[in-house]
Scaffold this motif. Structure first.
Motif, PDB file in Angstrom:
ATOM      1  N   LEU A  22     -28.505  -9.919 106.835  1.00  0.00           N
ATOM      2  CA  LEU A  22     -28.239  -8.572 107.345  1.00  0.00           C
ATOM      3  C   LEU A  22     -27.380  -8.722 108.589  1.00  0.00           C
ATOM      4  CD1 LEU A  22     -28.856  -5.480 107.165  1.00  0.00           C
ATOM      5  CD2 LEU A  22     -30.716  -5.921 108.772  1.00  0.00           C
ATOM      6  N   LEU A  23     -26.188  -8.166 108.548  1.00  0.00           N
ATOM      7  CA  LEU A  23     -25.256  -8.231 109.668  1.00  0.00           C
ATOM      8  C   LEU A  23     -25.300  -6.914 110.431  1.00  0.00           C
ATOM      9  CD1 LEU A  23     -22.745  -9.631 111.084  1.00  0.00           C
ATOM     10  CD2 LEU A  23     -21.371  -8.265 109.506  1.00  0.00           C
ATOM     11  N   HIS A  24     -25.563  -7.000 111.723  1.00  0.00           N
ATOM     12  CA  HIS A  24     -25.505  -5.834 112.602  1.00  0.00           C
ATOM     13  C   HIS A  24     -24.104  -5.827 113.208  1.00  0.00           C
ATOM     14  CE1 HIS A  24     -29.938  -5.108 112.802  1.00  0.00           C
ATOM     15  NE2 HIS A  24     -29.931  -6.372 112.399  1.00  0.00           N
ATOM     16  N   HIS A  25     -23.461  -4.675 113.238  1.00  0.00           N
ATOM     17  CA  HIS A  25     -22.144  -4.575 113.863  1.00  0.00           C
ATOM     18  C   HIS A  25     -21.985  -3.187 114.469  1.00  0.00           C
ATOM     19  CE1 HIS A  25     -20.383  -2.474 110.244  1.00  0.00           C
ATOM     20  NE2 HIS A  25     -21.372  -3.115 109.664  1.00  0.00           N
ATOM     21  N   THR A  26     -21.041  -3.081 115.385  1.00  0.00           N
ATOM     22  CA  THR A  26     -20.805  -1.826 116.086  1.00  0.00           C
ATOM     23  C   THR A  26     -19.481  -1.247 115.625  1.00  0.00           C
ATOM     24  OG1 THR A  26     -21.994  -2.675 117.997  1.00  0.00           O
ATOM     25  CG2 THR A  26     -20.574  -0.770 118.371  1.00  0.00           C
ATOM     26  N   GLY A  27     -19.494   0.035 115.260  1.00  0.00           N
ATOM     27  CA  GLY A  27     -18.269   0.709 114.835  1.00  0.00           C
ATOM     28  C   GLY A  27     -17.222   0.656 115.924  1.00  0.00           C
ATOM     29  N   ARG A  28     -16.037   0.197 115.580  1.00  0.00           N
ATOM     30  CA  ARG A  28     -14.989   0.028 116.596  1.00  0.00           C
ATOM     31  C   ARG A  28     -14.453   1.364 117.102  1.00  0.00           C
ATOM     32  NH1 ARG A  28     -13.762  -0.510 111.846  1.00  0.00           N
ATOM     33  NH2 ARG A  28     -11.933   0.424 110.896  1.00  0.00           N
ATOM     34  N   VAL A  29     -14.576   2.426 116.306  1.00  0.00           N
ATOM     35  CA  VAL A  29     -14.126   3.750 116.731  1.00  0.00           C
ATOM     36  C   VAL A  29     -15.309   4.593 117.200  1.00  0.00           C
ATOM     37  CG1 VAL A  29     -13.014   5.887 115.979  1.00  0.00           C
ATOM     38  CG2 VAL A  29     -12.146   3.687 115.170  1.00  0.00           C
ATOM     39  N   PRO A  84      -9.724  -7.193 103.676  1.00  0.00           N
ATOM     40  CA  PRO A  84      -9.617  -7.090 105.131  1.00  0.00           C
ATOM     41  C   PRO A  84      -9.793  -5.672 105.653  1.00  0.00           C
ATOM     42  CG  PRO A  84      -7.459  -7.411 104.147  1.00  0.00           C
ATOM     43  CD  PRO A  84      -8.454  -7.541 103.035  1.00  0.00           C
ATOM     44  N   ARG A  85      -9.889  -4.691 104.767  1.00  0.00           N
ATOM     45  CA  ARG A  85     -10.070  -3.309 105.214  1.00  0.00           C
ATOM     46  C   ARG A  85     -11.534  -2.907 105.266  1.00  0.00           C
ATOM     47  NH1 ARG A  85      -5.306   0.423 103.186  1.00  0.00           N
ATOM     48  NH2 ARG A  85      -6.724   1.840 104.209  1.00  0.00           N
ATOM     49  N   ALA A  86     -12.452  -3.815 104.916  1.00  0.00           N
ATOM     50  CA  ALA A  86     -13.885  -3.510 104.987  1.00  0.00           C
ATOM     51  C   ALA A  86     -14.255  -3.216 106.443  1.00  0.00           C
ATOM     52  CB  ALA A  86     -14.705  -4.671 104.450  1.00  0.00           C
ATOM     53  N   ALA A  87     -15.060  -2.189 106.631  1.00  0.00           N
ATOM     54  CA  ALA A  87     -15.417  -1.758 107.988  1.00  0.00           C
ATOM     55  C   ALA A  87     -16.087  -2.873 108.783  1.00  0.00           C
ATOM     56  CB  ALA A  87     -16.310  -0.522 107.929  1.00  0.00           C
ATOM     57  N   TRP A  88     -17.055  -3.574 108.174  1.00  0.00           N
ATOM     58  CA  TRP A  88     -17.765  -4.616 108.921  1.00  0.00           C
ATOM     59  C   TRP A  88     -16.805  -5.716 109.365  1.00  0.00           C
ATOM     60  CZ3 TRP A  88     -17.831  -9.706 107.567  1.00  0.00           C
ATOM     61  CH2 TRP A  88     -17.553 -10.031 106.228  1.00  0.00           C
ATOM     62  N   TYR A  89     -15.841  -6.059 108.511  1.00  0.00           N
ATOM     63  CA  TYR A  89     -14.869  -7.112 108.834  1.00  0.00           C
ATOM     64  C   TYR A  89     -13.997  -6.676 110.018  1.00  0.00           C
ATOM     65  CZ  TYR A  89     -10.964 -10.348 108.230  1.00  0.00           C
ATOM     66  OH  TYR A  89      -9.992 -11.286 108.443  1.00  0.00           O
ATOM     67  N   ARG A  90     -13.498  -5.465 109.966  1.00  0.00           N
ATOM     68  CA  ARG A  90     -12.665  -4.952 111.049  1.00  0.00           C
ATOM     69  C   ARG A  90     -13.471  -4.814 112.336  1.00  0.00           C
ATOM     70  NH1 ARG A  90      -9.925   0.055 108.279  1.00  0.00           N
ATOM     71  NH2 ARG A  90      -8.955   0.282 110.316  1.00  0.00           N
ATOM     72  N   LEU A 124     -16.052  -6.701 113.212  1.00  0.00           N
ATOM     73  CA  LEU A 124     -16.268  -8.048 113.766  1.00  0.00           C
ATOM     74  C   LEU A 124     -15.011  -8.595 114.429  1.00  0.00           C
ATOM     75  CD1 LEU A 124     -18.496 -10.064 111.266  1.00  0.00           C
ATOM     76  CD2 LEU A 124     -19.111  -9.037 113.448  1.00  0.00           C
ATOM     77  N   ARG A 125     -13.868  -8.242 113.907  1.00  0.00           N
ATOM     78  CA  ARG A 125     -12.617  -8.689 114.544  1.00  0.00           C
ATOM     79  C   ARG A 125     -12.488  -8.053 115.931  1.00  0.00           C
ATOM     80  NH1 ARG A 125      -8.466 -11.239 111.134  1.00  0.00           N
ATOM     81  NH2 ARG A 125      -7.186 -10.862 112.961  1.00  0.00           N
ATOM     82  N   ALA A 126     -12.954  -6.808 116.066  1.00  0.00           N
ATOM     83  CA  ALA A 126     -12.879  -6.117 117.359  1.00  0.00           C
ATOM     84  C   ALA A 126     -13.957  -6.605 118.320  1.00  0.00           C
ATOM     85  CB  ALA A 126     -13.010  -4.607 117.152  1.00  0.00           C
ATOM     86  N   VAL A 150     -25.014 -14.384 117.062  1.00  0.00           N
ATOM     87  CA  VAL A 150     -23.912 -15.171 116.508  1.00  0.00           C
ATOM     88  C   VAL A 150     -22.578 -14.686 117.056  1.00  0.00           C
ATOM     89  CG1 VAL A 150     -25.106 -15.748 114.348  1.00  0.00           C
ATOM     90  CG2 VAL A 150     -23.703 -13.679 114.464  1.00  0.00           C
ATOM     91  N   THR A 151     -21.591 -15.548 116.892  1.00  0.00           N
ATOM     92  CA  THR A 151     -20.205 -15.199 117.186  1.00  0.00           C
ATOM     93  C   THR A 151     -19.419 -15.390 115.908  1.00  0.00           C
ATOM     94  OG1 THR A 151     -20.453 -15.954 119.461  1.00  0.00           O
ATOM     95  CG2 THR A 151     -18.207 -15.690 118.643  1.00  0.00           C
ATOM     96  N   ALA A 152     -18.637 -14.386 115.534  1.00  0.00           N
ATOM     97  CA  ALA A 152     -17.858 -14.412 114.300  1.00  0.00           C
ATOM     98  C   ALA A 152     -16.495 -15.053 114.538  1.00  0.00           C
ATOM     99  CB  ALA A 152     -17.680 -12.995 113.771  1.00  0.00           C
ATOM    100  N   HIS A 153     -16.088 -15.891 113.584  1.00  0.00           N
ATOM    101  CA  HIS A 153     -14.772 -16.527 113.615  1.00  0.00           C
ATOM    102  C   HIS A 153     -14.119 -16.315 112.255  1.00  0.00           C
ATOM    103  CE1 HIS A 153     -15.885 -18.637 117.310  1.00  0.00           C
ATOM    104  NE2 HIS A 153     -17.041 -18.873 116.726  1.00  0.00           N
ATOM    105  N   VAL A 154     -12.975 -15.642 112.248  1.00  0.00           N
ATOM    106  CA  VAL A 154     -12.237 -15.435 111.007  1.00  0.00           C
ATOM    107  C   VAL A 154     -11.584 -16.765 110.639  1.00  0.00           C
ATOM    108  CG1 VAL A 154     -10.328 -14.210 109.921  1.00  0.00           C
ATOM    109  CG2 VAL A 154     -11.844 -13.008 111.493  1.00  0.00           C
ATOM    110  N   LEU A 155     -11.766 -17.183 109.383  1.00  0.00           N
ATOM    111  CA  LEU A 155     -11.256 -18.475 108.943  1.00  0.00           C
ATOM    112  C   LEU A 155      -9.844 -18.345 108.369  1.00  0.00           C
ATOM    113  CD1 LEU A 155     -14.518 -19.822 107.281  1.00  0.00           C
ATOM    114  CD2 LEU A 155     -13.645 -20.253 109.576  1.00  0.00           C
TER     115      LEU A 155
END
Length: 168
Positions: free
Chosen positions: A43-50, A79-85, A87-89, A104-109
């Motif tokens: 389960l990944l917790h993430h915060t909406g960038r907008v 790459p347009r998935a909300a969670w992916y975007r 995590l990039r932010a 954790v810290t996310a790193h795009v491979l």
């Protein structure tokens, strides 16, 4: 950073009862029953960038590295998935695996690393890998080269746990 290949066909997000079924694992985790998935899902917790709102998504663990306590996940919707975007932010976040939480810290491979990961995944789970490629619009006759091509286009993310950062 090398440019990723584009998806041949954009997978459609589930709607209606299929969306409910797709979101059911989130409810399982929220009820404290994440252990039923073993280490296969997280389960990944993430915060909406907008919006800035707290979001959750359940993802399949493609690979787990116990020595470095890191998990590799893939964005099946590209790459347009909300969670992916998101995590990039904001790469610092929280995951739950089983009944344990990890900061954790996310790193795009990079795409070439994604190719190797997808090839290993296909060797370990050939039927699932073929279905995944078909779902995403990639050719899926099971050749190593095709899985590598798909892996170059699929965004992979490594979630690295901070030492001693397991949370209650």
């Amino acid at each position: 950073m090398p440019h990723r290949q584009t998806y041949p066909g954009r997978p459609q997000l589930p709607v209606g009862w299929r969306r409910f079924l797709a979101r059911l694992p989130v409810l399982v985790f929220r009820c404290g029953l994440g252990w039923v998935f073993g280490g296969r899902l997280l389960l990944l917790h993430h915060t909406g960038r907008v919006s800035g709102l707290h979001r959750r998504v359940v993802l399949e663990v493609v690979e787990y590295e116990p020595a470095g306590r890191s998990w590799i996940v893939a964005s099946g919707f590209g790459p347009r998935a909300a969670w992916y975007r998101n995590l990039r932010a904001e790469p610092k976040t929280l995951i739950e695996v089983g009944n344990r939480r990890h900061a954790v810290t996310a790193h795009v491979l990079p795409p070439d690393e994604g190719a190797e990961i997808m090839a290993r995944y296909a060797r370990n789970r050939p039927r699932t890998a073929r279905r995944l490629c078909t779902f995403m619009g990639f050719p899926s006759d099971g050749t190593d080269a095709q899985f590598r091509d798909a892996g170059r286009a699929i965004p992979f993310v490594r979630l690295d746990s901070a030492p001693g950062a397991g949370l209650p």
